[in-house]
Design a protein around this motif. Sequence first.
Motif, PDB file in Angstrom:
ATOM      1  N   LYS A 139       9.101  37.564  13.674  1.00  0.00           N
ATOM      2  CA  LYS A 139       8.431  36.554  13.673  1.00  0.00           C
ATOM      3  C   LYS A 139       6.953  36.387  12.970  1.00  0.00           C
ATOM      4  O   LYS A 139       6.410  35.325  12.266  1.00  0.00           O
ATOM      5  CB  LYS A 139       7.755  35.935  14.863  1.00  0.00           C
ATOM      6  CG  LYS A 139       9.165  35.791  15.904  1.00  0.00           C
ATOM      7  CD  LYS A 139       8.637  35.453  17.511  1.00  0.00           C
ATOM      8  CE  LYS A 139       9.584  35.185  18.380  1.00  0.00           C
ATOM      9  NZ  LYS A 139       9.226  34.989  19.718  1.00  0.00           N
ATOM     10  N   THR A 173       6.112  33.521   9.796  1.00  0.00           N
ATOM     11  CA  THR A 173       4.818  32.923   9.687  1.00  0.00           C
ATOM     12  C   THR A 173       4.097  33.143   8.469  1.00  0.00           C
ATOM     13  O   THR A 173       3.822  32.194   7.814  1.00  0.00           O
ATOM     14  CB  THR A 173       4.018  33.324  10.864  1.00  0.00           C
ATOM     15  OG1 THR A 173       4.762  33.200  12.263  1.00  0.00           O
ATOM     16  CG2 THR A 173       2.857  32.497  11.032  1.00  0.00           C
ATOM     17  N   GLU A 230      12.259  32.445  23.539  1.00  0.00           N
ATOM     18  CA  GLU A 230      11.470  33.111  22.880  1.00  0.00           C
ATOM     19  C   GLU A 230      11.988  33.852  21.548  1.00  0.00           C
ATOM     20  O   GLU A 230      11.391  34.932  21.087  1.00  0.00           O
ATOM     21  CB  GLU A 230      10.615  34.167  23.758  1.00  0.00           C
ATOM     22  CG  GLU A 230       9.801  33.434  24.787  1.00  0.00           C
ATOM     23  CD  GLU A 230       8.618  32.358  24.271  1.00  0.00           C
ATOM     24  OE1 GLU A 230       8.220  32.685  23.084  1.00  0.00           O
ATOM     25  OE2 GLU A 230       8.632  31.482  24.823  1.00  0.00           O
ATOM     26  N   TYR A 234      14.266  30.486  17.547  1.00  0.00           N
ATOM     27  CA  TYR A 234      13.256  29.508  17.808  1.00  0.00           C
ATOM     28  C   TYR A 234      11.891  29.363  17.078  1.00  0.00           C
ATOM     29  O   TYR A 234      11.203  28.423  17.157  1.00  0.00           O
ATOM     30  CB  TYR A 234      13.282  29.454  19.542  1.00  0.00           C
ATOM     31  CG  TYR A 234      14.504  28.784  20.110  1.00  0.00           C
ATOM     32  CD1 TYR A 234      14.921  27.666  19.794  1.00  0.00           C
ATOM     33  CD2 TYR A 234      15.277  29.645  20.763  1.00  0.00           C
ATOM     34  CE1 TYR A 234      16.176  27.196  20.410  1.00  0.00           C
ATOM     35  CE2 TYR A 234      16.217  29.317  21.353  1.00  0.00           C
ATOM     36  CZ  TYR A 234      16.859  28.133  21.236  1.00  0.00           C
ATOM     37  OH  TYR A 234      18.168  27.660  21.652  1.00  0.00           O
ATOM     38  N   HIS A 235      11.702  30.537  16.772  1.00  0.00           N
ATOM     39  CA  HIS A 235      10.212  30.703  16.058  1.00  0.00           C
ATOM     40  C   HIS A 235      10.482  30.038  14.541  1.00  0.00           C
ATOM     41  O   HIS A 235       9.744  29.216  14.076  1.00  0.00           O
ATOM     42  CB  HIS A 235       9.871  31.865  16.030  1.00  0.00           C
ATOM     43  CG  HIS A 235       8.416  32.305  15.370  1.00  0.00           C
ATOM     44  ND1 HIS A 235       7.445  31.992  16.178  1.00  0.00           N
ATOM     45  CD2 HIS A 235       7.922  32.550  13.969  1.00  0.00           C
ATOM     46  CE1 HIS A 235       6.104  32.339  15.474  1.00  0.00           C
ATOM     47  NE2 HIS A 235       6.572  32.556  14.234  1.00  0.00           N
ATOM     48  N   GLN A 257      12.681  27.910  13.941  1.00  0.00           N
ATOM     49  CA  GLN A 257      12.961  26.599  14.156  1.00  0.00           C
ATOM     50  C   GLN A 257      11.602  25.581  14.222  1.00  0.00           C
ATOM     51  O   GLN A 257      11.265  24.651  13.751  1.00  0.00           O
ATOM     52  CB  GLN A 257      13.800  26.331  15.413  1.00  0.00           C
ATOM     53  CG  GLN A 257      14.284  24.866  15.788  1.00  0.00           C
ATOM     54  CD  GLN A 257      14.641  24.516  17.078  1.00  0.00           C
ATOM     55  OE1 GLN A 257      13.931  24.703  18.125  1.00  0.00           O
ATOM     56  NE2 GLN A 257      15.833  24.195  17.189  1.00  0.00           N
ATOM     57  N   LYS A 258      10.661  26.460  14.781  1.00  0.00           N
ATOM     58  CA  LYS A 258       9.355  25.776  15.245  1.00  0.00           C
ATOM     59  C   LYS A 258       8.543  25.587  13.786  1.00  0.00           C
ATOM     60  O   LYS A 258       8.048  24.881  13.325  1.00  0.00           O
ATOM     61  CB  LYS A 258       8.503  26.554  16.206  1.00  0.00           C
ATOM     62  CG  LYS A 258       9.126  26.327  17.496  1.00  0.00           C
ATOM     63  CD  LYS A 258       8.193  27.161  18.486  1.00  0.00           C
ATOM     64  CE  LYS A 258       8.864  27.177  19.839  1.00  0.00           C
ATOM     65  NZ  LYS A 258       8.708  28.189  20.691  1.00  0.00           N
ATOM     66  N   GLN A 287       9.753  23.018  11.783  1.00  0.00           N
ATOM     67  CA  GLN A 287       9.433  21.556  12.360  1.00  0.00           C
ATOM     68  C   GLN A 287       7.846  21.191  11.888  1.00  0.00           C
ATOM     69  O   GLN A 287       7.665  20.191  11.691  1.00  0.00           O
ATOM     70  CB  GLN A 287       9.601  21.579  13.801  1.00  0.00           C
ATOM     71  CG  GLN A 287       9.587  20.299  14.249  1.00  0.00           C
ATOM     72  CD  GLN A 287      10.537  19.255  13.915  1.00  0.00           C
ATOM     73  OE1 GLN A 287      11.847  19.844  13.672  1.00  0.00           O
ATOM     74  NE2 GLN A 287      10.329  18.007  14.049  1.00  0.00           N
ATOM     75  N   LEU A 288       7.272  22.319  11.939  1.00  0.00           N
ATOM     76  CA  LEU A 288       5.841  22.092  11.470  1.00  0.00           C
ATOM     77  C   LEU A 288       5.711  21.546  10.109  1.00  0.00           C
ATOM     78  O   LEU A 288       4.887  20.756   9.554  1.00  0.00           O
ATOM     79  CB  LEU A 288       5.159  23.468  11.584  1.00  0.00           C
ATOM     80  CG  LEU A 288       4.632  24.087  13.022  1.00  0.00           C
ATOM     81  CD1 LEU A 288       3.954  25.163  12.762  1.00  0.00           C
ATOM     82  CD2 LEU A 288       3.581  23.090  13.710  1.00  0.00           C
ATOM     83  N   GLU A 333       6.521  18.019   9.961  1.00  0.00           N
ATOM     84  CA  GLU A 333       5.449  17.238  10.584  1.00  0.00           C
ATOM     85  C   GLU A 333       4.392  17.021  10.278  1.00  0.00           C
ATOM     86  O   GLU A 333       3.416  16.067  10.425  1.00  0.00           O
ATOM     87  CB  GLU A 333       5.516  17.414  12.086  1.00  0.00           C
ATOM     88  CG  GLU A 333       6.723  17.136  12.909  1.00  0.00           C
ATOM     89  CD  GLU A 333       6.813  17.624  14.222  1.00  0.00           C
ATOM     90  OE1 GLU A 333       5.723  18.244  14.640  1.00  0.00           O
ATOM     91  OE2 GLU A 333       7.792  17.443  14.954  1.00  0.00           O
ATOM     92  N   LEU A 366       1.321  27.593  16.380  1.00  0.00           N
ATOM     93  CA  LEU A 366       2.407  28.245  16.547  1.00  0.00           C
ATOM     94  C   LEU A 366       1.760  29.823  16.737  1.00  0.00           C
ATOM     95  O   LEU A 366       1.044  30.348  15.758  1.00  0.00           O
ATOM     96  CB  LEU A 366       3.319  28.226  15.517  1.00  0.00           C
ATOM     97  CG  LEU A 366       4.676  29.105  15.833  1.00  0.00           C
ATOM     98  CD1 LEU A 366       5.395  28.473  16.688  1.00  0.00           C
ATOM     99  CD2 LEU A 366       5.582  28.789  14.224  1.00  0.00           C
ATOM    100  N   ASN A 371       3.446  34.252  17.834  1.00  0.00           N
ATOM    101  CA  ASN A 371       4.342  34.826  18.181  1.00  0.00           C
ATOM    102  C   ASN A 371       4.354  35.708  19.603  1.00  0.00           C
ATOM    103  O   ASN A 371       4.947  36.340  19.928  1.00  0.00           O
ATOM    104  CB  ASN A 371       5.079  36.065  17.106  1.00  0.00           C
ATOM    105  CG  ASN A 371       3.818  36.855  16.785  1.00  0.00           C
ATOM    106  OD1 ASN A 371       2.614  36.555  17.051  1.00  0.00           O
ATOM    107  ND2 ASN A 371       4.330  37.678  16.037  1.00  0.00           N
TER     108      ASN A 371
END
Length: 563
Positions: free
Chosen positions: A336, A340, A444, A448-449, A451-452, A455-456, A459, A513, A515
Amino acid sequence: MEKKWWQSSVVYQIYPRSFADSNGDGMGDIPGITGKIEYLKKLGVNVLWICPIYQSPQDDNGYDISDYRTVYPEFGTMEDMKILIQKCQDNDIKIIMDLVVNHTSDEHPWFIEAKKSLDNPYRDYYIWRKGEDGQPPNDLMSNFGGSAWEYSPETDEYYLHFYSKKQPDLNWENPKLRQEIYDMMNWWLDQGIAGFRMDVIDLIGKIPDQKIKENGPMLHKYLHEMNEATFGHRDSMTVGECWGATPEIGRLYTDPARKELSMIFQFEQIQLDKKPGGQRWDLKPLYLPDLKCVFSKWQTELEGHGWNSLFWNNHDLPRIVSRWGNDGDYRVLSAKMLATLLHGMKGTPYIYQGEEIGMTNVPFQTIDEFPDIETQNIYQERLKAGFTEEETMYAIRAKARDNARTPMQWNAEKNAGFTEGIPWYRVNPNYKEINVEQALADPESVFYHYQKLIQLRKEHEVMVYGTYQLLFPEDEDLYIYTRTLEEEKWLIVCNFHEKTRKLQCKRAGQVMLSNYTDTPAAEKITELRPYEAVIYQMESWDANHGERGQDHSSDFEADIELV
């Protein structure tokens, strides 16, 4: 720069042979990809880069093409490809194809004709030279080991091959050859694809008599001509594989005014864990300030004059969580963190299949378990050069392309759910713990990290267009940088190592966001735990800190205290 759709996209790379097998023959295929589109849509990616699916003898896993307009039968049919393109379009996903035009297979009809005689019409589609006293024309070396010249007894001349001897290099000085390539590219664009990833494209301007491989003097003329003749008049995305690129050269490729490519893959950061002057098998530990220097140089020098591609992995590179993360106790956290760090930067991110679930390198022990042609050749070369078996296998386990090519791990069932048959390559034994089914069931998970992060980017325009600024360049554990777009500033903080580091920030910022589940707000943070990575949206600048919208990164660094 004019805004383009691919600047806000996230690309997912698929190695078809190892992705998903639909018919039980042990090899991934096009219908297998089609069957996983819902999964990819859930992840959030909107571009697929598909490695070669063309007709090929498979000497180099499809990068030796014998027919550009036919699908390799074990991958499916052209009808299967059309179905995949339509399924992707229905789900707002675009496809870019791997374009391999530095070389073909020696079984391509062009080469079969070319080697017949000196005056064959296809002779000049390839590069031929007389030998010198029974030896090759010069000492150019193949990237797969040995001489780059192969003797052809039919005409008593040598042909050039910078890869396998079954991959003869094309002669881009020949305008007829170039037109054949452009016609083929337009044919694929007409099928509905959105662009191309261009394999070793920096080699097409080679001048072998002067021993010039990359970045030859005609390279950019050829690319501009290609742009004008094919994708330049369409809303396409292109990315060139350019091992020899510098930021100066990168601007030549990607400055929109020059009408060449959308972006390139440069590999400067990928060289940082090899000994200076050595091969990539000559290992040394990564020094984080070196990585910061390279990434920041490319972020800064392409600003306003080009576009970066952001990647850790591909089909030629080992798994990043094993390479620069921690694939043991901290596998999830470090995977993660690495995601990031990369996705927070400016550029188009690429995810290689399995990266989004934290797949690791393989634990295989013997050379027989590493079938890739490059690995097999390097093994022999290293032993002949005096390296021990133990040294050679240690380097191969760390760096071999095979690490990226094991089957995708879909579930904990037989063969990781990749195939109901016998897989073409051994599945990584850790598939029962690391697989898609497990990842989707765990909120967790690494999946999904990612995916987020995607999405960031969708957006918040600051994640796409915000200017990058590095903080604390000399710190050996923490990678900290900002992204700034007009009045908005985000802070990305990543602990690259297992140790805990003290940190305080005088600025207020909310966690977008992390981890870890309990990372505090920026103004309350006191430490970064092992591999902790957090993205903060910072409060707007006020009158006490200068005019809004200006870049005050140097002031910002003064408000962060590291211990």
